[in-house]
Design a protein around this motif. Sequence first.
Motif, PDB file in Angstrom:
ATOM      1  N   PHE A  27       0.807  -1.217   0.000  1.00  0.00           N
ATOM      2  CA  PHE A  27       0.000   0.000   0.000  1.00  0.00           C
ATOM      3  C   PHE A  27       0.838   1.263   0.000  1.00  0.00           C
ATOM      4  O   PHE A  27       0.289   2.360  -0.089  1.00  0.00           O
ATOM      5  CB  PHE A  27      -0.973  -0.017   1.184  1.00  0.00           C
ATOM      6  CG  PHE A  27      -2.246  -0.757   0.879  1.00  0.00           C
ATOM      7  CD1 PHE A  27      -2.242  -1.896   0.098  1.00  0.00           C
ATOM      8  CD2 PHE A  27      -3.463  -0.303   1.368  1.00  0.00           C
ATOM      9  CE1 PHE A  27      -3.404  -2.583  -0.203  1.00  0.00           C
ATOM     10  CE2 PHE A  27      -4.639  -0.979   1.080  1.00  0.00           C
ATOM     11  CZ  PHE A  27      -4.616  -2.120   0.299  1.00  0.00           C
ATOM     12  N   ALA A  28       2.149   1.128   0.074  1.00  0.00           N
ATOM     13  CA  ALA A  28       3.009   2.296  -0.143  1.00  0.00           C
ATOM     14  C   ALA A  28       2.850   2.794  -1.570  1.00  0.00           C
ATOM     15  O   ALA A  28       3.067   3.976  -1.860  1.00  0.00           O
ATOM     16  CB  ALA A  28       4.468   1.931   0.121  1.00  0.00           C
ATOM     17  N   ALA A  29       2.444   1.888  -2.476  1.00  0.00           N
ATOM     18  CA  ALA A  29       2.287   2.242  -3.887  1.00  0.00           C
ATOM     19  C   ALA A  29       0.819   2.490  -4.257  1.00  0.00           C
ATOM     20  O   ALA A  29       0.510   2.677  -5.437  1.00  0.00           O
ATOM     21  CB  ALA A  29       2.841   1.120  -4.765  1.00  0.00           C
ATOM     22  N   ALA A  86      -5.655  11.420 -10.809  1.00  0.00           N
ATOM     23  CA  ALA A  86      -4.866  11.150 -12.011  1.00  0.00           C
ATOM     24  C   ALA A  86      -4.094   9.839 -11.877  1.00  0.00           C
ATOM     25  O   ALA A  86      -3.972   9.071 -12.837  1.00  0.00           O
ATOM     26  CB  ALA A  86      -3.907  12.301 -12.281  1.00  0.00           C
ATOM     27  N   ASP A  87      -3.577   9.572 -10.670  1.00  0.00           N
ATOM     28  CA  ASP A  87      -2.825   8.344 -10.455  1.00  0.00           C
ATOM     29  C   ASP A  87      -3.727   7.117 -10.492  1.00  0.00           C
ATOM     30  O   ASP A  87      -3.313   6.045 -10.946  1.00  0.00           O
ATOM     31  CB  ASP A  87      -2.085   8.418  -9.121  1.00  0.00           C
ATOM     32  CG  ASP A  87      -1.007   9.484  -9.113  1.00  0.00           C
ATOM     33  OD1 ASP A  87      -0.457   9.771 -10.193  1.00  0.00           O
ATOM     34  OD2 ASP A  87      -0.729  10.053  -8.044  1.00  0.00           O
ATOM     35  N   VAL A  88      -4.956   7.278 -10.018  1.00  0.00           N
ATOM     36  CA  VAL A  88      -5.916   6.165 -10.083  1.00  0.00           C
ATOM     37  C   VAL A  88      -6.219   5.845 -11.555  1.00  0.00           C
ATOM     38  O   VAL A  88      -6.254   4.679 -11.963  1.00  0.00           O
ATOM     39  CB  VAL A  88      -7.206   6.500  -9.327  1.00  0.00           C
ATOM     40  CG1 VAL A  88      -8.276   5.434  -9.581  1.00  0.00           C
ATOM     41  CG2 VAL A  88      -6.939   6.612  -7.836  1.00  0.00           C
ATOM     42  N   TYR A  89      -6.427   6.876 -12.343  1.00  0.00           N
ATOM     43  CA  TYR A  89      -6.678   6.681 -13.767  1.00  0.00           C
ATOM     44  C   TYR A  89      -5.510   5.945 -14.440  1.00  0.00           C
ATOM     45  O   TYR A  89      -5.698   5.008 -15.226  1.00  0.00           O
ATOM     46  CB  TYR A  89      -6.884   8.023 -14.484  1.00  0.00           C
ATOM     47  CG  TYR A  89      -8.215   8.673 -14.218  1.00  0.00           C
ATOM     48  CD1 TYR A  89      -9.142   8.144 -13.329  1.00  0.00           C
ATOM     49  CD2 TYR A  89      -8.579   9.851 -14.892  1.00  0.00           C
ATOM     50  CE1 TYR A  89     -10.356   8.761 -13.082  1.00  0.00           C
ATOM     51  CE2 TYR A  89      -9.791  10.473 -14.668  1.00  0.00           C
ATOM     52  CZ  TYR A  89     -10.668   9.934 -13.761  1.00  0.00           C
ATOM     53  OH  TYR A  89     -11.878  10.544 -13.537  1.00  0.00           O
ATOM     54  N   LYS A  90      -4.290   6.383 -14.117  1.00  0.00           N
ATOM     55  CA  LYS A  90      -3.113   5.750 -14.706  1.00  0.00           C
ATOM     56  C   LYS A  90      -3.016   4.288 -14.296  1.00  0.00           C
ATOM     57  O   LYS A  90      -2.671   3.412 -15.114  1.00  0.00           O
ATOM     58  CB  LYS A  90      -1.858   6.490 -14.271  1.00  0.00           C
ATOM     59  CG  LYS A  90      -1.699   7.891 -14.873  1.00  0.00           C
ATOM     60  CD  LYS A  90      -0.471   8.588 -14.298  1.00  0.00           C
ATOM     61  CE  LYS A  90      -0.350  10.014 -14.845  1.00  0.00           C
ATOM     62  NZ  LYS A  90       0.810  10.716 -14.224  1.00  0.00           N
ATOM     63  N   ALA A  91      -3.314   4.013 -13.022  1.00  0.00           N
ATOM     64  CA  ALA A  91      -3.257   2.629 -12.548  1.00  0.00           C
ATOM     65  C   ALA A  91      -4.289   1.775 -13.276  1.00  0.00           C
ATOM     66  O   ALA A  91      -4.005   0.628 -13.680  1.00  0.00           O
ATOM     67  CB  ALA A  91      -3.500   2.586 -11.041  1.00  0.00           C
ATOM     68  N   GLU A  92      -5.491   2.317 -13.444  1.00  0.00           N
ATOM     69  CA  GLU A  92      -6.531   1.565 -14.158  1.00  0.00           C
ATOM     70  C   GLU A  92      -6.131   1.317 -15.610  1.00  0.00           C
ATOM     71  O   GLU A  92      -6.330   0.204 -16.140  1.00  0.00           O
ATOM     72  CB  GLU A  92      -7.841   2.350 -14.109  1.00  0.00           C
ATOM     73  CG  GLU A  92      -8.480   2.399 -12.735  1.00  0.00           C
ATOM     74  CD  GLU A  92      -9.744   3.230 -12.701  1.00  0.00           C
ATOM     75  OE1 GLU A  92     -10.539   3.049 -11.757  1.00  0.00           O
ATOM     76  OE2 GLU A  92      -9.947   4.072 -13.614  1.00  0.00           O
TER      77      GLU A  92
END
Length: 291
Positions: free
Chosen positions: A274-276, A282-288
């Motif tokens: 969960f450190a990552a 924007a980061d959630v979008y990139k992860a998805e």
Amino acid sequence: MKKITLGRTGLSVSRIALGGYPFGGVNRANDWDPWSAAGRAAAIGTVNYALDNGINYIDTAPGYGEGNSERIIGEVMKTRRAETVLATKVRWEGMSKQATINSVRESLKRLNTDRLDIVQFHGGMFTAEQYQHIVKGGPLEGLMELKQKGEIGFIGLTAEEPWTAIQFLAHPEIDVYQVAYNFIYQHAAKHFLIDGTKAGAGIVTMRTMTSGILQRAARYLAPEWQPAHDLFQVCLEFVLSDSRVHAPIVGMRWPHEVDKNIELLEGFTPAFDFAALPRMTADVYKAEDSE
């Protein structure tokens, strides 16, 4: 019991720590009164039980029941001090160097020991003025003198608002940080846990189980969650899943609570660090997208 090295202290501590607040706080709704003879005996039994089962890190404070928590733990320390990584705290508001030293020595008496492994400034949120008082007004000097004399091993502090703890990282003599970090309060993930890890600090969490706040909120907002999911388990596994946290602190009143937490710990292997965890839109979008 899983063990981990507490940052640059080199101390080997259990992966979960026994929190001492319940030994100073009354909870009549759950028939818990550590001030009564029966409650005191139960608390002493729980401390012994935790040590019997490998939990060697115990955290307390003189402010927990006006020293009651320290006195209860001190009963156990009469015979089991060598098995324990023992941490307590000291006030800093309005405290001089000598007052700081005197307070720690009173804790030493209540805890029946001549040495504490960790002493932490008991804080919530630190203003710039309060920071200056601690590092230049006497309190830090007092703890450093006690460390030089061998009465304490390491210096730390606690912070309800982790952002305000960052300024202390400039002082390498402060080795341990106890910060509020849990499933519903994740501010530290974006700043303190990053900087503290880079500094090699020992990092433990307070409010690991959200102090029951998530569970109480869910009672009103989503009562179906609790029967379907053990929210306390979710909270513990969340903190255990962050590689930057060395030891979550958990309050445990009875042996069955010790058993439950050890069972959760021993049966859990994080599926994701969960450190990552992305914490911006924007980061959630990139992860998805990457998935």
